[in-house]
Structure formats: C-alpha cells, structure tokens
Design an enzyme around this catalytic site. Structure first.
Site, PDB file in Angstrom:
ATOM      1  N   GLY A  38       0.887  -1.178   0.000  1.00 46.07           N
ATOM      2  CA  GLY A  38       0.000   0.000   0.000  1.00 46.07           C
ATOM      3  C   GLY A  38       0.911   1.210   0.000  1.00 46.07           C
ATOM      4  O   GLY A  38       1.866   1.277   0.785  1.00 46.07           O
ATOM      5  N   ASN A 182       5.082  10.687 -11.346  1.00 49.37           N
ATOM      6  CA  ASN A 182       6.005  10.083 -12.308  1.00 49.37           C
ATOM      7  C   ASN A 182       5.576  10.618 -13.682  1.00 49.37           C
ATOM      8  O   ASN A 182       4.689  11.468 -13.773  1.00 49.37           O
ATOM      9  CB  ASN A 182       6.028   8.550 -12.211  1.00 49.37           C
ATOM     10  CG  ASN A 182       4.688   7.915 -12.574  1.00 49.37           C
ATOM     11  OD1 ASN A 182       3.815   8.558 -13.167  1.00 49.37           O
ATOM     12  ND2 ASN A 182       4.527   6.652 -12.233  1.00 49.37           N
ATOM     13  N   ALA A 242       7.567  -0.167  -5.383  1.00 47.17           N
ATOM     14  CA  ALA A 242       7.837   0.669  -4.196  1.00 47.17           C
ATOM     15  C   ALA A 242       9.018   1.621  -4.362  1.00 47.17           C
ATOM     16  O   ALA A 242       9.369   2.325  -3.411  1.00 47.17           O
ATOM     17  CB  ALA A 242       8.016  -0.164  -2.932  1.00 47.17           C
ATOM     18  N   ALA A 243       9.623   1.690  -5.539  1.00 45.68           N
ATOM     19  CA  ALA A 243      10.727   2.656  -5.733  1.00 45.68           C
ATOM     20  C   ALA A 243      10.186   4.079  -5.552  1.00 45.68           C
ATOM     21  O   ALA A 243      10.802   4.911  -4.891  1.00 45.68           O
ATOM     22  CB  ALA A 243      11.354   2.501  -7.107  1.00 45.68           C
ATOM     23  N   GLY A 244       9.011   4.336  -6.137  1.00 47.92           N
ATOM     24  CA  GLY A 244       8.388   5.650  -5.993  1.00 47.92           C
ATOM     25  C   GLY A 244       8.030   5.932  -4.527  1.00 47.92           C
ATOM     26  O   GLY A 244       8.190   7.052  -4.048  1.00 47.92           O
ATOM     27  N   ASP A 245       7.558   4.912  -3.819  1.00 43.61           N
ATOM     28  CA  ASP A 245       7.214   5.091  -2.399  1.00 43.61           C
ATOM     29  C   ASP A 245       8.467   5.387  -1.581  1.00 43.61           C
ATOM     30  O   ASP A 245       8.450   6.247  -0.693  1.00 43.61           O
ATOM     31  CB  ASP A 245       6.529   3.823  -1.858  1.00 43.61           C
ATOM     32  CG  ASP A 245       5.192   3.587  -2.527  1.00 43.61           C
ATOM     33  OD1 ASP A 245       4.585   4.573  -2.993  1.00 43.61           O
ATOM     34  OD2 ASP A 245       4.761   2.426  -2.597  1.00 43.61           O
ATOM     35  N   ASN A 269      16.884   9.705  -4.659  1.00 42.29           N
ATOM     36  CA  ASN A 269      17.293   8.828  -5.762  1.00 42.29           C
ATOM     37  C   ASN A 269      18.032   7.600  -5.224  1.00 42.29           C
ATOM     38  O   ASN A 269      17.841   6.481  -5.719  1.00 42.29           O
ATOM     39  CB  ASN A 269      18.237   9.564  -6.723  1.00 42.29           C
ATOM     40  CG  ASN A 269      17.506  10.334  -7.813  1.00 42.29           C
ATOM     41  OD1 ASN A 269      16.313  10.120  -8.051  1.00 42.29           O
ATOM     42  ND2 ASN A 269      18.213  11.220  -8.487  1.00 42.29           N
ATOM     43  N   GLY A 280       9.713  -7.072  -3.907  1.00 42.86           N
ATOM     44  CA  GLY A 280       8.716  -6.776  -2.875  1.00 42.86           C
ATOM     45  C   GLY A 280       8.562  -5.302  -2.604  1.00 42.86           C
ATOM     46  O   GLY A 280       9.251  -4.470  -3.192  1.00 42.86           O
TER      47      GLY A 280
HETATM   48  P1  ADP Z   1       7.114   5.030  -9.775  1.00 38.26           P
HETATM   49  O1  ADP Z   1       7.428   3.638  -9.322  1.00 38.26           O
HETATM   50  O2  ADP Z   1       6.251   5.770  -8.821  1.00 38.26           O
HETATM   51  O3  ADP Z   1       6.686   5.139 -11.221  1.00 38.26           O
HETATM   52  P2  ADP Z   1       9.783   5.724 -10.603  1.00 38.26           P
HETATM   53  O4  ADP Z   1       9.801   4.487 -11.422  1.00 38.26           O
HETATM   54  O5  ADP Z   1       9.953   7.025 -11.300  1.00 38.26           O
HETATM   55  O6  ADP Z   1       8.496   5.813  -9.670  1.00 38.26           O
HETATM   56  O7  ADP Z   1      10.926   5.563  -9.516  1.00 38.26           O
HETATM   57  C1  ADP Z   1      11.064   6.425  -8.411  1.00 38.26           C
HETATM   58  C2  ADP Z   1      12.522   6.716  -8.169  1.00 38.26           C
HETATM   59  O8  ADP Z   1      13.218   5.498  -7.855  1.00 38.26           O
HETATM   60  C3  ADP Z   1      13.255   7.285  -9.375  1.00 38.26           C
HETATM   61  O9  ADP Z   1      13.098   8.696  -9.405  1.00 38.26           O
HETATM   62  C4  ADP Z   1      14.683   6.857  -9.098  1.00 38.26           C
HETATM   63  O10 ADP Z   1      15.277   7.697  -8.132  1.00 38.26           O
HETATM   64  C5  ADP Z   1      14.496   5.470  -8.441  1.00 38.26           C
HETATM   65  N1  ADP Z   1      14.550   4.396  -9.461  1.00 38.26           N
HETATM   66  C6  ADP Z   1      13.506   3.750 -10.024  1.00 38.26           C
HETATM   67  N2  ADP Z   1      13.915   2.828 -10.920  1.00 38.26           N
HETATM   68  C7  ADP Z   1      15.265   2.892 -10.923  1.00 38.26           C
HETATM   69  C8  ADP Z   1      16.316   2.187 -11.630  1.00 38.26           C
HETATM   70  N3  ADP Z   1      16.007   1.235 -12.519  1.00 38.26           N
HETATM   71  N4  ADP Z   1      17.590   2.541 -11.382  1.00 38.26           N
HETATM   72  C9  ADP Z   1      17.906   3.499 -10.480  1.00 38.26           C
HETATM   73  N5  ADP Z   1      16.976   4.187  -9.774  1.00 38.26           N
HETATM   74  C10 ADP Z   1      15.679   3.905  -9.988  1.00 38.26           C
END
Ligand code: ADP
Length: 298
Positions: A38, A182, A242-245, A269, A280
């Site tokens: 979530g 995004n 969860a990268a965005g989270d 970043n 996960g």
């Molecule tokens: P969302 O998942 O919300 O679409 P993003 O994909 O833009 O968000 O990812 C959020 C942040 O995570 C990015 O701005 C970056 O800092 C990091 N990130 C995501 N994917 C990668 C990747 N493949 N390599 C390095 N950093 C990443």
C-alpha cells in the site's frame, strides 16, 4: 513533530514470471510471496527506516491481513494510533513482476475506501503538530482534498504523491508544497508529455515545487526560480515496486531534516535505487545506514 502519512494499507500478493502475460493468456509463475504494501504504508515505513518520527492515518479491515499490517507498522516503530479498523476486507494488490523488473499491479481498495474525512478530523491535533503530511491517491479523493485543506488551515507542509494517476480539483494545488508525479501521472495532471512544460503547468496551478520521478533516469525538479535534472544511481534493478514510495518517504525525511533541494533529491534517488535491488514492497525498503554507505560509495 515528524511525518504524518495519510494513506493506504494493502496486503501485496506478488508473483514472478519470465514475461508479463498478454490479455487472455495464462502463464506459470516461478515464485509467489505475500508482503505488506500500500503506497501509504510503504511511504511510512520508508521514512521510518530512514530515521524519522512517523505516524500513520489509515484503515484496515477486521481480518487477519489487517492484523498483520497493523503489527508490521508497530514493529517498524510507527505510531499506529490513527489506523482505523473498518467493516470491510483489508485492501490488497496483485503484483506481477517479470525478469526485467517490470511490473503490472491491480489494487482492490477494500478498507482504504472507508477512510473518510471524519477519521482525519479526529486527528487534527496530530496533523497540526506534524512537520509534513504525506499523501497519495489510494484513499478516497474527498479525504485527500479535506486533509490538504486542513494542512493549509494548520500551516503544515504537504507532499502529494499523485499516484495512482487521477485528476485533482484546481483549488488544492496552491496548498501543495511538493507534488511528486512520475511521467504518466504528470501527463494526466498537466495534459502534456513534455516534462518541463508539464511541470510548469503544475506551478501555474499554484504548486510550490514539482519533482517528477523518471525511473532509471532519476528525477526532474522545478520551482519558480530554477529547474534541473538529478541523475539516478546506476544499479542492476530486479523489481521497481515501491521505488516511488521509497523516493517519497525519503523526500519527506529530507524536508524534515532541512536538507537542500539537490541533496534531498540525490538522497531520494539513492533510496529509490536501493529499493529496486530487492523483490517486494516494504521488504525492499532500505535503512539509513545502508543508504548513507550506498551514496558515499557511488
Ligand atoms: P514510480 O514507481 O512511482 O513510477 P519511478 O519508477 O519514477 O516511480 O521511480 C522512483 C525513483 O526510484 C526514481 O526517481 C529513481 O530515483 C528510483 N529508481 C527507479 N527505478 C530505478 C532504476 N532502474 N535505477 C535506479 N533508480 C531507480
């Protein structure tokens, strides 16, 4: 004082496949796991693991998934006094990840749908004392709008992560300190796929600062005085869930700690990149020590 996250809590059912299935196609998975997720809870855990004081306002159902989610946040040291138990199934997400780390996600909101303005109102004092309130769009839009109106009255800063993409009423933009779409979300909100024009359109609506996350390309920043890109860290990502989270949780922590904008975005970043190294949602969120070492080494 600290960070208040108002948002969703889901149980994530994650499966791994060689490639994402096409419409009508059935394929075999080679891995399955159940983890807490979530966007709201993920961002709360991300911020807490980075050392912030975090309170969560959200809703779970009166079921075993809800108990697990609640206990999970308590174990992370998050204040769960604002989490309601409602008469519904706990929200869940069905996540499919391919070998390249790409994913598809289907969310059933369940209890999240019942988090209403009356729940937020009861925690006015908590919101008033917070340094920053962090919101996403997996709870009812009316609740998001009400919370932002309240933060304006109480002079509390707001980070809005407009995910999943949805249109917002015009009058709330001026009360948003940082909006973090995004590329897809920016396009929906601004009507253009040009990152710089889209960001400017959000500033014109009244947002103070825009941060567009760009996956493996890092992020883009714009306010009324300046704009710049901040490169991502180069990593071999296995799962971008969860990268965005993680990024949003980190940005909130940076704001509370008073970091400069460039330093904040490099920090966010770094946290986002580290999150892509593990499969996960909450399981993959890094702790402060890992992040500091990673940023130093890179
Ligand atoms: P969302 O998942 O919300 O679409 P993003 O994909 O833009 O968000 O990812 C959020 C942040 O995570 C990015 O701005 C970056 O800092 C990091 N990130 C995501 N994917 C990668 C990747 N493949 N390599 C390095 N950093 C990443």
């Amino acid at each position: 004082m600290g960070i208040v996250v108002v948002g969703s809590m889901n149980m994530d059912y994650t499966t791994k496949v060689d490639r994402l299935p096409r419409e009508g196609e059935t394929i075999m998975s080679n891995f399955f796991t159940t983890v807490a997720g979530g966007k709201g809870a993920n961002q709360a855990v991300a911020a807490s693991r980075l050392g912030a004081n975090v309170s969560m306002i959200g809703a779970v159902g009166c079921d075993s998934a809800g108990e697990v989610l609640l206990q999970g946040l308590k174990d992370e040291g998050i204040d769960t006094g604002g989490i309601y138990k409602v008469d519904s199934a706990t929200g869940n997400a069905m996540i499919t990840v391919d070998n390249g780390g790409n994913n598809t996600i289907v969310v059933y909101p369940g209890a999240n749908r019942y988090l209403g303005r009356e729940h937020i109102k009861e925690f006015t004092h908590v919101i008033g004392e917070a340094d920053v309130v962090v919101l996403q769009l997996e709870i009812p839009l009316d609740t998001v709008v009400y919370t932002i109106e309240l933060t304006n009255e109480l002079k509390t800063s707001v980070i809005l992560n407009p995910a999943p993409a949805a249109s917002l009423p015009d009058h709330i933009y001026k009360w948003i300190d940082i909006i973090t779409p995004n590329e897809t979300e920016l396009e929906l909100l601004s009507g253009t796929d040009d990152i710089e024009k889209g960001s400017r359109a959000l500033l014109d609506l009244g947002v103070k600062r825009v941060v567009v996350t760009l996956g493996s390309k890092g992020c883009f920043y714009m306010d009324r005085d300046e704009s710049f890109y901040v490169d991502a860290f180069k990593v071999d990502s296995v799962d971008t869930t969860a990268a965005g989270d993680a990024f949003n949780g980190a940005l909130a922590v940076a704001m509370v700690e008073g970091m400069g904008m460039k330093e904040s975005l490099r920090f966010a970043n770094g946290v986002g990149a580290l999150t892509t190294l593990k499969l996960g949602a909450q399981d993959s969120l890094p702790h402060r020590r890992e992040v500091e070492k990673f940023i130093e080494d890179n």
